[in-house]
Design a protein around this motif. Structure first.
Motif, mmCIF file in Angstrom:
data_model
loop_
_atom_site.group_PDB
_atom_site.id
_atom_site.type_symbol
_atom_site.label_atom_id
_atom_site.label_comp_id
_atom_site.label_asym_id
_atom_site.label_seq_id
_atom_site.Cartn_x
_atom_site.Cartn_y
_atom_site.Cartn_z
ATOM 1 N N ALA A 1 0.835 -1.201 0.000
ATOM 2 C CA ALA A 1 0.000 0.000 0.000
ATOM 3 C C ALA A 1 0.866 1.245 0.000
ATOM 4 O O ALA A 1 1.878 1.310 0.697
ATOM 5 N N GLY A 2 0.472 2.241 -0.793
ATOM 6 C CA GLY A 2 1.187 3.507 -0.820
ATOM 7 C C GLY A 2 0.885 4.330 0.419
ATOM 8 O O GLY A 2 -0.229 4.306 0.934
ATOM 9 N N ARG A 3 1.892 5.045 0.905
ATOM 10 C CA ARG A 3 1.708 5.853 2.114
ATOM 11 C C ARG A 3 1.905 7.320 1.781
ATOM 12 O O ARG A 3 2.896 7.699 1.132
ATOM 13 N N LEU A 4 0.967 8.165 2.202
ATOM 14 C CA LEU A 4 1.042 9.597 1.968
ATOM 15 C C LEU A 4 1.794 10.276 3.109
ATOM 16 O O LEU A 4 1.883 9.746 4.213
ATOM 17 N N ALA A 5 2.291 11.467 2.835
ATOM 18 C CA ALA A 5 3.087 12.197 3.821
ATOM 19 C C ALA A 5 2.215 12.983 4.794
ATOM 20 O O ALA A 5 2.666 13.965 5.386
ATOM 21 N N ARG A 6 0.983 12.577 4.942
ATOM 22 C CA ARG A 6 0.049 13.171 5.905
ATOM 23 C C ARG A 6 -0.755 12.029 6.522
ATOM 24 O O ARG A 6 -0.935 10.979 5.913
ATOM 25 N N PRO A 7 -1.278 12.223 7.730
ATOM 26 C CA PRO A 7 -2.109 11.167 8.325
ATOM 27 C C PRO A 7 -3.340 10.880 7.464
ATOM 28 O O PRO A 7 -3.921 11.790 6.860
ATOM 29 N N VAL A 8 -3.743 9.630 7.417
ATOM 30 C CA VAL A 8 -4.936 9.209 6.676
ATOM 31 C C VAL A 8 -5.898 8.538 7.653
ATOM 32 O O VAL A 8 -5.554 7.559 8.304
ATOM 33 N N VAL A 9 -7.104 9.109 7.759
ATOM 34 C CA VAL A 9 -8.172 8.533 8.568
ATOM 35 C C VAL A 9 -9.205 7.959 7.606
ATOM 36 O O VAL A 9 -9.679 8.661 6.706
ATOM 37 N N SER A 10 -9.557 6.698 7.769
ATOM 38 C CA SER A 10 -10.530 6.051 6.891
ATOM 39 C C SER A 10 -11.846 5.821 7.625
ATOM 40 O O SER A 10 -11.857 5.421 8.786
ATOM 41 N N VAL A 11 -12.959 6.099 6.936
ATOM 42 C CA VAL A 11 -14.291 5.744 7.425
ATOM 43 C C VAL A 11 -14.888 4.773 6.407
ATOM 44 O O VAL A 11 -15.022 5.102 5.229
ATOM 45 N N ARG A 93 -2.980 7.657 -5.582
ATOM 46 C CA ARG A 93 -2.585 8.582 -6.651
ATOM 47 C C ARG A 93 -3.279 9.933 -6.491
ATOM 48 O O ARG A 93 -2.673 10.996 -6.684
ATOM 49 N N ALA A 94 -4.537 9.899 -6.104
ATOM 50 C CA ALA A 94 -5.268 11.149 -5.884
ATOM 51 C C ALA A 94 -4.624 11.958 -4.766
ATOM 52 O O ALA A 94 -4.456 13.182 -4.881
ATOM 53 N N GLY A 95 -4.241 11.276 -3.682
ATOM 54 C CA GLY A 95 -3.592 11.967 -2.571
ATOM 55 C C GLY A 95 -2.262 12.588 -2.960
ATOM 56 O O GLY A 95 -1.937 13.713 -2.552
ATOM 57 N N LEU A 118 -7.393 -1.038 -0.190
ATOM 58 C CA LEU A 118 -6.136 -1.372 0.484
ATOM 59 C C LEU A 118 -4.898 -0.824 -0.212
ATOM 60 O O LEU A 118 -3.787 -1.004 0.284
ATOM 61 N N SER A 119 -5.073 -0.153 -1.357
ATOM 62 C CA SER A 119 -3.896 0.380 -2.051
ATOM 63 C C SER A 119 -3.358 1.635 -1.375
ATOM 64 O O SER A 119 -2.262 2.096 -1.705
ATOM 65 N N LEU A 120 -4.112 2.203 -0.426
ATOM 66 C CA LEU A 120 -3.650 3.379 0.321
ATOM 67 C C LEU A 120 -3.527 3.010 1.795
ATOM 68 O O LEU A 120 -4.479 2.527 2.409
ATOM 69 N N PHE A 121 -2.351 3.251 2.368
ATOM 70 C CA PHE A 121 -2.130 2.996 3.790
ATOM 71 C C PHE A 121 -2.927 4.001 4.607
ATOM 72 O O PHE A 121 -2.925 5.194 4.310
ATOM 73 N N ARG A 122 -3.615 3.517 5.609
ATOM 74 C CA ARG A 122 -4.358 4.405 6.485
ATOM 75 C C ARG A 122 -3.801 4.299 7.901
ATOM 76 O O ARG A 122 -3.411 3.221 8.353
#
Length: 312
Positions: A1-11, A93-95, A118-122
């Motif tokens: 999963a790709g990880r963004l340089a900001r926190p990710v909260v998933s609902v 990619r959007a992030g 699951l492709s984006l780390f949360r």
């Protein structure tokens, strides 16, 4: 999963439709924004007729319509001033594009309907359950209403029971522990706001209404309308995320005339698709999610830890 340089909260949710996820996303976005965090919602934009990454809002209201952006992103963009809304099939990619092009860059990302993406780390996974059918019989489609097995709750950091009290939330948490839930369970009430015409006036109690809904559980609108004191002349239901082509609009107009209704009453999600397309009095019955305060203290503590870790 790709990880963004900001926190990710998933609902997200395990159910197919009708779990109360969108009001919960709005509630979390409001809380983060009230904390002073510039929040960007990442959504797939279910039902849209476009592809790729689209900026629905930078925080000043929707710039795209529901056919291009999807109904729920447009709804969220209209309800949440100061919150960015972006749609894209690939949320990682959007992030990345948001971090590169949005100025200022967001402080936190909120992943809408993200539990299975699951492709984006949360960093924090919130899993929503409807009080009317929290475990969906424990079965996957076609015999049940689950997208994933209940054992998937082992990926969640917390469970949120929509439309129930603290005791019911505790019971849900206990029921989910054998399936792998290690985090807390929180209660969240759903409050119906006063019905309002799109012209701004409140809809008077006792008004004769034609209810129109294209949501997973249209009976919720009918019941809420009854409880609000409206006289229901008839009800029209369409499939979830229905785009209301011209033939559907004609059907609504015909039913309105035949039942001598005074207004069309619909949901906030449907209102964004009907606005400006019906020459009839149109009103919405908004709902708002109000989680218990302990959710916010728990979320703030977790989020502060992530912000510190990413800054190191």
């Amino acid at each position: 999963a790709g990880r963004l340089a900001r926190p990710v909260v998933s609902v997200g949710n395990l159910h197919w439709g009708g779990a109360g996820k969108t009001p919960m996303v709005a509630a979390v976005a409001r809380h983060l924004s009230d904390r002073g965090l510039y929040t960007a919602i990442l959504s797939r934009g279910y039902g849209r007729r476009s592809k790729g990454v689209r900026v629905v809002s930078t925080g000043e209201g929707p710039m795209l319509g529901p056919l291009v952006a999807g109904d729920e992103p447009v709804l969220l963009a209209g309800e949440l001033p100061g919150v960015a809304v972006i749609v894209g099939e690939d949320r990682y990619r959007a992030g990345l594009q948001v971090l590169e092009h949005l100025d200022p860059a967001p402080d936190v990302f909120l992943l809408d309907d993200g539990f299975s993406h699951l492709s984006l780390f949360r960093d924090i996974d919130l899993l929503v359950f409807p009080a009317a059918d929290p475990l969906a019989g424990g079965r996957l489609l076609p015999t049940g209403r689950l997208r994933e097995p209940l054992e998937s709750v082992d990926r969640a950091d917390a469970a949120i029971l929509i439309g129930a009290d603290r005791a019911a939330a505790e019971s849900l948490g206990e029921a989910l522990q054998p399936f792998g839930l290690e985090g807390p369970a929180f209660a969240c009430s759903i409050d119906t706001q006063p019905a309002q015409l799109v012209t701004g006036e409140l809809l008077q109690t006792g008004t004769r209404v034609l209810t129109v809904a294209a949501i997973a559980r249209p009976e919720r609108l009918v019941e809420a309308a009854r409880q609000a004191g409206f006289r229901i002349a008839a009800t029209l239901t369409f499939s979830d995320h229905h785009s209301y082509p011209r033939r559907s609009l004609r059907r609504i107009e015909r039913a309105f005339r035949e039942t001598a209704s005074d207004a069309v009453l619909t949901t906030s999600k449907d209102r964004v698709k009907l606005l400006g397309r019906l020459d009839l009095p149109l009103a919405e019955l908004p709902i708002r999610a109000n989680p218990e305060e302990s959710l916010w203290s728990w979320l703030d503590k977790r989020l502060d830890q992530q912000i510190v870790e990413l800054a190191e």
